[in-house]
Design an enzyme around this catalytic site. Structure first.
Site: not given
Ligand SMILES: Cc1ncc(C[n+]2csc(CCOP(=O)(O)OP(=O)(O)O)c2C)c(N)n1
Ligand SMILES: Cc1ncc(C[n+]2csc(CCOP(=O)(O)OP(=O)(O)O)c2C)c(N)n1
Ligand SMILES: [Mg+2]
Ligand SMILES: [Mg+2]
Lengths: 327, 348, 348, 327
Positions: C274, C261, C265
């Site tokens: 994170y 990714r 998100h």
């Protein structure tokens, strides 16, 4: 304390309760390192660690089902459903299991668990990030359902919910998280479950609302005051058990009742409020029990024009008050 | 690692080879046998009562008892937890419920410890014995057991949580979600699948896509074991190993016991509509009860004398339980609204 | 077994070794490459528009495009079905949607073919192209694809249904229930897991109990394949084989593509909270786009000339799609109550 | 045709529709060889074979979810949920998916699917084999909800449901399966969705009911007739969309309205009926809108004494009528 936002009140109360009671744990999707997609749990993982702040897999039935089990074995789980819209995979665990454990075991087992979930529209969340889902749960004996509208109440009611011996659904309007501020006493106060509040006294029309709509109802009460109409706003705060006394006292006084909710109208929570008022305050009614609610479509559409069309707003409420007052 | 210290007091040296091989005492074996026979006797009585019109519904554990006693025996009573299902009579007896407890549930009496007459028979539960209250929607209890195990881990209680269900139920989504979570956190959790080859009328080939439910374990990174459910001690050994793993922090185990359903699904079901006479006859050969009996007799653990004594005691127990339950009053409707929520004024 | 007859017209003998090895033509490879690059270009434009305040929300497919084009390429457009998820821009483009279709979804215009502006961007769908309408609750679409495959089998249409989702979503109960059913009935169904190592902020080790989601396949008695999601042709080959199995009545296949990714998100997420800078930098190396480009250049399939032409065309397409979408009107609230139910008087 | 039982009507209609339309399939737990636990599908498997009568695994979300998919690809699935109580694992598929497919795709996709489920108490089914679950679905735009009370209506409404282009929940009261008989024309008639029926004309009190309660309401009307009270019974038949016209016409005529439902009262379906009547017939009301419904416990308890306590029965309804008539 300086005024707190709605989400501050929630986050700080979670931290407080975790400090106060070592059996309180928090679990849900992204509640740990990220601190929640809205950051309602920000800082908890750093303070309380992996055991008490658990980033779960993306599985809501598991989140609720294991919380039930953990509650049975000595913990007080506070689980987060990332959006109220995603509570449905856990519907069976909530309605068939959490709600019935005490009754079916004849008081052998209870489930002290709180399920937090952000709900509501007006934030470009579209069909699946905007829903009001309270009506599905307020119908269910064995559950309690709380929808605070101020930082003060959020704190006091979240405390009561976490300390309650039975499962509580705690719905937080996501549009209020950062837009609503208020004073929050730095004490260990609680707001009891099952008590409504008169947030705007008035004499001519009772307006019943909760969550974001409780704010819009206040705005509407101000607007109609300019027209010389005196509206009384009842903020229900807890939807199950409902504080029928405060509700009926108000309607018996004003003789008129307008119920406001954001969810689609048919079969929504306000239907029950209307039914109770229609039956129990009948002799006092000077006009029909009316409702302002969302349209009959399966969700809040995304495009801002459609979203505005969907959402109940202060002006729609004010119009409802005016019409009813003129009845 | 002996989880049954109270019941294996006799010295190992004086035990039969059969008992010693699985680390139990002869007394253990006899008590296990007694539980199998007791469960069967209660169960058979339930059907008699049902046919006599005395109780409206029966759901039976016949054919599952050996696996149930074997697996539950590995847990520590009063400490560990069991989240059973509707066929778990023998499980519940092994974990501390009495014949009266089971029989009052059939009669739905006011003092039925499972639910005070609120639930259908088969929905056992006992807070006293850490037996979770059974509900009807299948497989939900797996998540509760996982949550119990999570609390055990967080609270460092050393407890193990076991759940059981049929192979049909194991296809529910909750099972997938629970196994995944339990495996990630290496929870002290044991999943027992009692595979009797049918979900009501639907044969296993139509409801489970693999021959062995245990094959699903590897997809979660946990051990999956198939045991012959008519072999009580094999069931025990598998559960004992799973308990050891759980207590050692090594995580969950899936145990699939191949059992048989000797009766219809329930008293509402006519299984001859979907199972042939030959199949039904063949399945009788997979009954743990006669097999365990032969095994214990061959090992010299079960003697004529012991057997006679057991038989008499069990007959008396079943008789007592039936008479007792039949004499108990129905619940009072005045209490029917209690315990929807905790009753703060009048704690139960 | 050639499911792409329209796009592999050139003679095999004249094709590159690279194309021939997987049974495709050079033209196929170039078209596949174009789709990867187009998806990326649209996606990057979305972020630009978002940062400029023109569209309120972006959810991105960056890092997934190679796996998406590779797997979707194996299906037959206009016949087979795809039930995609919110990252499936490249999947949808491969299956027939246009840059304008994707861009009108970002602007939620009245003529957005996915939902007429009713759904958030990322919730694509097209009845014209057998692309199922995406919803937000994850994993639900797997069951729809299984049902589509069931209908294909019953109606003997020869269709295959493919669904895709992230590894986090694959833990949902619906996945278990659907794989079990699809396997029992040997349905023509393909499950593509695009494993990017995160479910929003939760790393795979905390959300999937095994290293490879593909390991779960054996628990259903179906093949599970792991492919490198940055290897477009490996993804294609895996899907091609799965399609062959499906059409031959051999049942479902699980394909896990290891992807990355490259963005947060969504536009609401700050992934640096994170994920470390090192990790993010390393993940760039797992991007299919440059790898596919090198591969095609090394094979002599992609020349400077072709590349320039593609680049120009894609830039124009993205420009056109943006201008087009921006010029389209918002939906009329007067139509907002339509299509809750079929509109018998005024069919849509 | 001789009089048919309620379940005969359902089984025969399923067979008829399957003969008429080869795209109709039936799926669910035990619907095949066993013919359903209530035998509502008995004989279908023998006649239509494995492809069109599918014994599914014990997984409700899958049953509904694959039915949605099958409906999208050219079939008309009629799926059975063995007991309405077990519909909750499929809640997400029904509410998030089936109900919204058409709306969210702007009419790109529709889901012509019927979900049949036996519901209701009074059969010693206890907490999990007795529930009335309609209120959870009548609230949801995109769904239609049907509850027939006679073999005639069961046949006509089931036909309409199967032929409908949108998802329909079809709830059958299990106590009626073999206890209710009636004439069923041997024709291809349909009963349209969304039309209520006046099953007992009267002038003083409107009694609104559906399912088993529609029978009890008729019994109650007979009982109060002996007291000289004229009750009009409205059998709603379809709960969503509600036939407000028939409902309001009746209440405007009688001036009084009693709503009967078996489910627990708070937030049940009757709340919406009460709310509509209270708002739209206000000027005609000569008494409060009242409700007779189940008590606020999480399910019908098993023991026959408790079950009787729970269940609404003709006498409770008659009492409600008498009280309202005397108002
Ligand atoms: C969610 C749910 N769906 C359906 C049922 C009805 N039902 C009860 S038991 C059963 C079959 C269970 O089969 P299995 O899990 O193999 O257990 P067995 O009865 O064979 O021991 C079914 C379908 C139920 N109790 N719960
Ligand atoms: C049922 C449900 N729960 C929660 C969410 C919120 N959510 C959206 S995407 C996502 C993470 C998905 O992770 P993964 O499946 O790995 O896909 P990825 O986004 O990594 O491609 C979450 C939690 C959701 N959409 N649906
Ligand atoms: Mg079974
Ligand atoms: Mg992921």
């Amino acid at each position: 304390m300086p005024p707190r936002t709605f989400i501050d009140a929630i986050r700080e109360t979670l931290a407080d309760e975790m400090r106060r009671d070592p059996t309180v744990i928090v679990l849900g999707e992204d509640v740990g390192k990220k601190g929640g997609v809205f950051r309602a749990t920000d800082g908890l993982w750093a303070e309380f660690g992996d055991d008490r702040v658990i980033d779960t897999p993306l599985t809501e039935s598991m989140i609720v089902g294991t919380s039930i089990g953990a509650a049975l074995n000595g913990l007080r789980p506070v689980c987060e459903i990332q959006f109220a819209d995603f509570i449905f995979p856990a519907f069976n665990q909530i309605v068939s299991e959490a709600a019935r454990m005490r009754y079916r075991s004849n008081n052998g087992y209870g489930v002290p668990m709180t399920i937090r979930a952000p709900y509501g529209g007006g934030v470009h969340g579209a069909l699946y990030h905007s829903q009001s889902v309270e009506a599905f749960f307020t119908h269910v004996p064995g559950l309690k359902v709380v929808v605070p509208s101020t930082p003060h109440d959020a704190r006091g009611l979240l405390r009561s919910s976490i300390r309650d011996p039975d499962p509580v659904l705690f719905f937080e309007h996501k549009k209020m998280y950062r837009s609503v501020r208020g004073d929050v006493p730095d004490t260990d106060y609680t707001v009891p479950l099952g008590k409504a509040a008169i947030t705007h006294p008035g004499t001519q029309v009772t307006v019943v609302a909760y969550g974001l709509m409780a704010h819009y109802a206040l705005e509407a009460a101000d607007r109609v005051a300019e027209d010389g109409i005196s509206a009384e706003v009842v903020d229900l705060r807890t939807l199950r058990p409902l504080d029928t006394e405060t509700l009926l006292d108000s309607v018996r006084k004003t003789g008129k009742c307008l119920i406001v909710y954001e969810d689609n109208r048919f079969g929504g929570y306000g239907a029950e409020v209307a039914a109770i008022v229609a039956e129990e305050a009948f002799d006092y009614l000077d006009g029909p029990v009316t409702r302002i609610a969302g349209p009959e479509v399966p969700g809040v559409p995304y495009n801002h024009v459609l979203e505005e069309w969907f959402m109940v707003n202060p002006e729609k409420i004010a119009e409802g008050i005016r019409t009813l007052a003129a009845y | 690692m002996d989880s049954r210290s109270t019941s294996s007091r006799t010295l190992p040296g004086r035990e039969s080879r059969l008992a010693a091989d699985v680390g139990l005492s002869d007394a253990d074996l006899i008590e296990m046998y007694r539980l199998v026979v007791l469960a069967r006797a209660i169960d058979e009585r339930m059907w008699v009562l049902n046919r006599a019109g005395l109780i409206p519904f029966v759901i039976s554990g016949q054919g599952h008892e050996g696996a149930q006693v074997g697996t539950a025996w590995a847990l520590e009573k009063g400490k560990d937890w069991i989240a059973p299902f509707y066929r778990s009579i023998a499980t519940c007896l092994t974990f501390g419920m009495s014949a009266r407890d089971i029989m009052t549930a059939q009669y739905a009496t006011a003092n039925d410890p499972s639910s005070g007459g609120r639930q259908m028979p088969g929905h056992y539960g006992s807070h006293e014995h850490n037996i979770l209250s059974v509900s009807s929607p299948v497989a939900t209890q797996l998540l509760h057991a996982v949550g119990i195990a999570l609390a055990a881990k967080i609270r460092k209680t050393g407890q193990v949580a076991m759940t059981s269900m049929g192979e049909g139920s194991s296809n529910q989504g909750d099972v997938h979600e629970g196994l995944n979570f339990a495996a990630i956190h290496k929870l002290p959790f044991i999943f027992v699948v009692e595979n009797n080859g049918y979900a009501i009328s639907v044969p296993a080939a139509m409801e489970v896509s693999v021959a062995d439910v245990a094959d699903r374990a590897s997809g979660y990174g946990i051990p999956g074991v198939v045991v012959d459910g008519s072999d009580v001690l094999a069931c025990y050994a598998a559960a004992r190993d799973a308990v050891a793993r759980a207590r050692a922090g090594e995580g969950p185990t899936l145990i699939e016991a191949k059992v048989t359903r000797l009766t219809g699904h329930s008293s509402d079901d006519q299984q001859t509509k979907y199972r042939s006479a030959e199949e039904l006859a063949a399945e009788r050969g997979h009954d743990a009860l006669p097999r365990f009996r032969e095994q214990l007799r061959d090992a010299g653990v079960l003697t004529d004398e012991i057997e006679e004594r057991l038989e008499a005691k069990i007959a008396a127990l079943v008789e007592d339980a039936t008479e007792y339950a039949e004499a108990q009053p129905d619940p009072d409707p005045a209490g029917a609204t209690r315990y929807v929520y905790a009753d703060v004024e009048e704690p139960g």
